[in-house]
Enzyme design. Structure first.
Site, PDB file in Angstrom:
ATOM      1  CB  CYS A 111      -1.114  -0.110   1.478  1.00  0.00           C
ATOM      2  SG  CYS A 111      -1.595   1.356   1.171  1.00  0.00           S
ATOM      3  CB  CYS A 114      -1.284   4.451   4.774  1.00  0.00           C
ATOM      4  SG  CYS A 114      -3.323   4.035   3.727  1.00  0.00           S
ATOM      5  CB  SER A 115      -0.466   0.500   7.300  1.00  0.00           C
ATOM      6  OG  SER A 115      -1.654   1.210   7.501  1.00  0.00           O
ATOM      7  CB  CYS A 116      -4.369  -0.132   2.479  1.00  0.00           C
ATOM      8  SG  CYS A 116      -5.216   1.416   3.021  1.00  0.00           S
TER       9      CYS A 116
HETATM   10 FE    FE Z   1      -2.690   2.110   3.314  1.00  0.00          FE
END
Ligand code: FE
Length: 210
Positions: A111, A114-116
């Site tokens: 991602c 961000c951190s999906c």
């Molecule tokens: Fe994310």
């Protein structure tokens, strides 16, 4: 690129006490309970559910796909309903798409924003997945990143990088290792690591020593 667990002071507890986010969440939780929107047992159930999700769920899907070609087709065409078939609860507003590794294409998920992460089937993302380094380098130099995880697809294999978003989460369906023809689903699942489901690596060729 590893979790920093080398220091021994009670890092988590300290963070817990100090984090303004934790205080906000607690205050909100207390209000929701007070207003009758949520009950304490409902909150505990939800926490238990979130904690119960792990890469073992993804590994179970992969092992079934390796042994059941029809299930594999369903997993690739509608991952959420395939996950429900195995008793998983992939409830999330984001789409879940499983991308299949082949002898021609190796897939990697990231991602960049961000951190999906496909938490429904993999649990919580590792710290390195959320790092700026991984998010930027996975796209720019995916082969170099994979080399650092001890793996690199053979020359000539295309590397496809899937960028997760708020709307779409990906999981990799790795190739079944050669020489595993006689193994049952449970043993096959034990070969499938979290890193193989992200695509920075491939499944173990043999069962881990226990
Ligand atoms: Fe994310």
């Amino acid at each position: 690129m590893s979790d920093d667990n080398t220091h021994s002071h009670p890092h988590k507890e300290v963070q817990h006490e100090r984090s303004p986010y934790a205080s906000h969440v607690r205050a909100m939780e207390a209000l929701l309970v007070e207003k009758g929107v949520l009950t304490e047992p409902e909150i505990q159930d939800r926490i238990a559910y979130m904690e119960s999700r792990s890469p073992a769920n993804g590994a179970m899907l992969v092992a079934r796909a390796w042994t059941d070609p029809k299930f594999k087709q369903r997993l690739l065409s509608d991952a959420k309903s395939a996950a429900r078939e195995l008793g998983l609860d992939p409830t999330h507003e984001a789409e879940l798409i499983v991308v299949e590794n082949t002898p021609e294409v190796h897939n990697l998920i990231v991602c960049t924003l961000c951190s999906c992460y496909p938490r429904a089937v993999l649990g919580r993302p590792p710290d390195w997945y959320k790092s700026f380094e991984y998010r930027s380098r996975a796209v720019r130099e995916p082969r170099a990143v994979m080399r650092e995880f001890g793996f690199e697809p053979p020359e000539g294999v295309e590397v496809a990088v899937y960028d997760s978003t708020a709307d779409v989460r990906y999981m990799v369906l790795p190739m079944r290792p050669p020489g595993t023809e006689g193994m049952d689903e449970e043993d096959l699942a034990a070969l499938v690591t979290r890193d193989a489901l992200i695509g920075v690596s491939v499944p173990r060729p043999t069962a881990p020593a226990s």
